[in-house]
Structure formats: C-alpha cells, structure tokens
Design a protein around this motif. Structure first.
Motif, mmCIF file in Angstrom:
data_model
loop_
_atom_site.group_PDB
_atom_site.id
_atom_site.type_symbol
_atom_site.label_atom_id
_atom_site.label_comp_id
_atom_site.label_asym_id
_atom_site.label_seq_id
_atom_site.Cartn_x
_atom_site.Cartn_y
_atom_site.Cartn_z
ATOM 1 N N UNK A 33 0.830 -1.204 0.000
ATOM 2 C CA UNK A 33 0.000 0.000 0.000
ATOM 3 C C UNK A 33 0.865 1.255 0.000
ATOM 4 N N UNK A 34 1.964 1.238 0.758
ATOM 5 C CA UNK A 34 2.871 2.395 0.758
ATOM 6 C C UNK A 34 3.486 2.601 -0.618
ATOM 7 N N UNK A 71 11.495 7.764 -3.695
ATOM 8 C CA UNK A 71 10.797 8.171 -2.478
ATOM 9 C C UNK A 71 10.764 7.054 -1.445
ATOM 10 N N UNK A 72 10.482 5.813 -1.899
ATOM 11 C CA UNK A 72 10.365 4.694 -0.945
ATOM 12 C C UNK A 72 11.654 3.886 -0.842
ATOM 13 N N UNK A 129 -7.849 6.250 -1.831
ATOM 14 C CA UNK A 129 -8.607 6.755 -0.682
ATOM 15 C C UNK A 129 -8.606 5.744 0.454
ATOM 16 N N UNK A 130 -8.824 4.471 0.124
ATOM 17 C CA UNK A 130 -8.825 3.438 1.161
ATOM 18 C C UNK A 130 -7.431 3.231 1.746
ATOM 19 N N UNK A 131 -6.420 3.252 0.902
ATOM 20 C CA UNK A 131 -5.048 3.003 1.362
ATOM 21 C C UNK A 131 -4.596 4.055 2.356
ATOM 22 N N UNK A 132 -4.922 5.327 2.091
ATOM 23 C CA UNK A 132 -4.559 6.394 3.021
ATOM 24 C C UNK A 132 -5.177 6.156 4.392
#
Length: 310
Positions: free
Chosen positions: A6-7, A24-25, A66-69
């Motif tokens: 998810x990240x 970034x990751x 939206x769900x992941x956040x």
C-alpha cells in the motif's frame, strides 16, 4: 496485500512516475513495478494507465488510494497507541475548522499542542463550514467544528455553542444606528451570502431553514470566498448576515457596522463532529477536551460572542 504494498502504491499514485516513486520509498524501480503488478493481479483490474511520461491512476486506482490512506493512517495510530498507551499523547491528528473557529481558538490550539504535546503532529485545516464537513466525511480530518451539519448516520455530532447573527455592511447600506432591524426589513436589502462550501447550500448560516430559504431567494450574490465576501462588503456591493467574530477586524476599524436582527432573532449552532466508524484515539480524546476548553474560555472571556450549549 500488505502495508508495504500500500505504501508503494501511494508513492506511485502521488508521484505519477515509477522512477520518482522508487526514489521516495528507497526501492529499485523494477521491484516497485513488480509490487504494483501484483496488486493489479490481486484486484484483477488495472490500477494505473501506463504512458510514456508517467502513470495515471484508473478509477479503481483512485478508489484504492482513498482506502489506502485511511488504512495506513489507522495502522500508524494503532502502533502508536499500543506502544505509548495513555502515557504520552503522540502520533498524528488532523482537525478541520470553519473560519470562525480558527479565528477564535486556532492560534491557542496550535500553541498548546506545540508546548504540551511535543510528540503530537497537528494538522489544522481551515475552510468554509460545508467544505470542512466534506473533509471529515472523506477522512481528511479526524475532528471538525461545523455549523449546522446534516443529520447523517455516519456522524457523531456534539452541540457546542450558539451564535447570534447580525446584519453586517457599510453604514450607508445598513444604517448608522444601533437600533435592531426587523427581519422583514432586512430581507429587502441587497444581501450577499456565503455558500459555505462548493456546491453546498448556505445551511451553515442559520438554524432556521425557513428563514434561510427566504434569504437565499432574495440574495443578489453568493460567495464561496471569505476574502471576496469581505472585500464586497467593504466596497458597499451589498450587506450580509454574519457573526461579529466573522467581521471582527472590519468592525473594529469602523469599515463595517453590525445591527442586531429581531422578529425573529437569528442564530446558528456550532457542532464538534467525528465519524461514527472511526474509533476515538487517545489523541482525538485529548484534542476534543482541549478544543471544548478553549471554546468555553473564549466565550466566557467575551472573545467569542456566543452562548455555550449544555
């Protein structure tokens, strides 16, 4: 699907580019691409549209974002709560407020969080009341101060205070007298009303929907901008219905005047709102307590001309 995937997905969504997301990751671009492909296989639908200059999310990708956040935020809060318990107020908290709330308690809220809760990361969002409610409904904020929210089963609302509304404008339009003005007379003036959020009605303006409908029907302009509204009032383009707190600076400088409205008196009610399906965290409980205490202090000192409810 796990939190790491998810990240990675969120990084690609926000960067719109595999290379930048990988930086970034801190993973290899090939590994990141593999994780995204695995997610798409698991959901059996594309999450991104691959283009030569980047990656655009599909409708499914938009929904997953939206769900992941929300999921990752809840996981971070759970970790903080389990590690720290009630010993230390820590983690992240997001609070939404209408303009009046920020004017009255915003600075003191930020000051208190910085001095008393150094491990708590506060995000304060100011917007028109209807937009503040929208931020809460999509989980962009944890707690929200909203005027006259609708009765929704998803919401837990707590009435906080009741404010009197005044006729506000330049003396030439509303009169130099301090004598109260009757509603019937007010309704014939050139009114400019705030919409309190894009695409929303002005329900945050008044408690009484019948009186509100009459005002809306006769308004010469509607504005979604507090800056625009203030400028229009000072220039004499019209007058409005507002609290003294809304126009505090202009009233103090003498650029605008306020007249009490009678027959009937006009009021609106401020509520502290949260989502029913979002459990209260230690941070949310503490911020609720702090916000209510700051509001009560402002009302009792006269800084917020209102009456506490309950």
């Amino acid at each position: 699907m796990d939190s790491r995937q998810l990240r990675y997905f969120i990084a690609v969504y926000e960067q719109r580019n595999l290379s930048r997301a990988a930086d970034q990751v801190n993973v290899a671009q090939s590994a990141l691409s593999h994780h995204i492909s695995n997610l798409e296989a698991e959901f059996a639908t594309p999450l991104f549209e691959r283009k030569s200059r980047g990656m655009d999310p599909t409708a499914a990708g938009e929904r997953l974002y939206e769900h992941a956040r929300i999921i990752l935020r809840a996981m971070a809060e759970a970790e903080t709560e389990v590690r720290e318990g009630a010993r230390v107020i820590a983690g992240e908290i997001s609070i939404g407020m209408a303009n009046s709330g920020v004017k009255a308690i915003g600075v003191e809220l930020m000051r208190t969080v910085l001095t008393k809760y150094p491990k708590l990361k506060l995000s304060l969002t100011e917007s028109l009341s209807g937009a503040t409610l929208m931020h809460l409904m999509i989980s962009n904020v944890d707690l929200a101060l909203v005027y006259n929210p609708p009765s929704e089963k998803e919401l837990i609302t707590e009435a906080v205070l009741e404010e009197e509304m005044f006729l506000v404008g330049i003396p030439k339009l509303v009169g130099k007298t301090k004598t109260p003005i009757r509603f019937e007379e007010l309704s014939r003036l050139p009114l400019i009303l705030l919409r309190y959020g894009l695409g929303l009605s002005s329900r945050a303006l008044l408690d009484d929907p019948v009186l509100l409908k009459r005002l809306e029907g006769g308004a010469i302009l509607h504005a979604n901008s507090i800056t625009g509204m203030t400028g229009a009032l000072v220039e004499g383009l019209g007058c409005t219905i507002a609290t003294k707190l809304f126009a505090r600076e202009e009233l103090a400088a003498g650029r605008l005047v306020a007249r009490r409205v009678i027959d009937p008196k006009l009021t609106r009610t401020l509520y502290l709102c949260r989502l029913r399906n979002r459990p209260m965290t230690y941070a949310m409980e503490e911020m609720r307590r702090l916000m209510l205490a700051l509001i009560a202090e402002q009302v009792r000192s006269g800084g917020w001309q209102a009456e506490l409810v309950g």
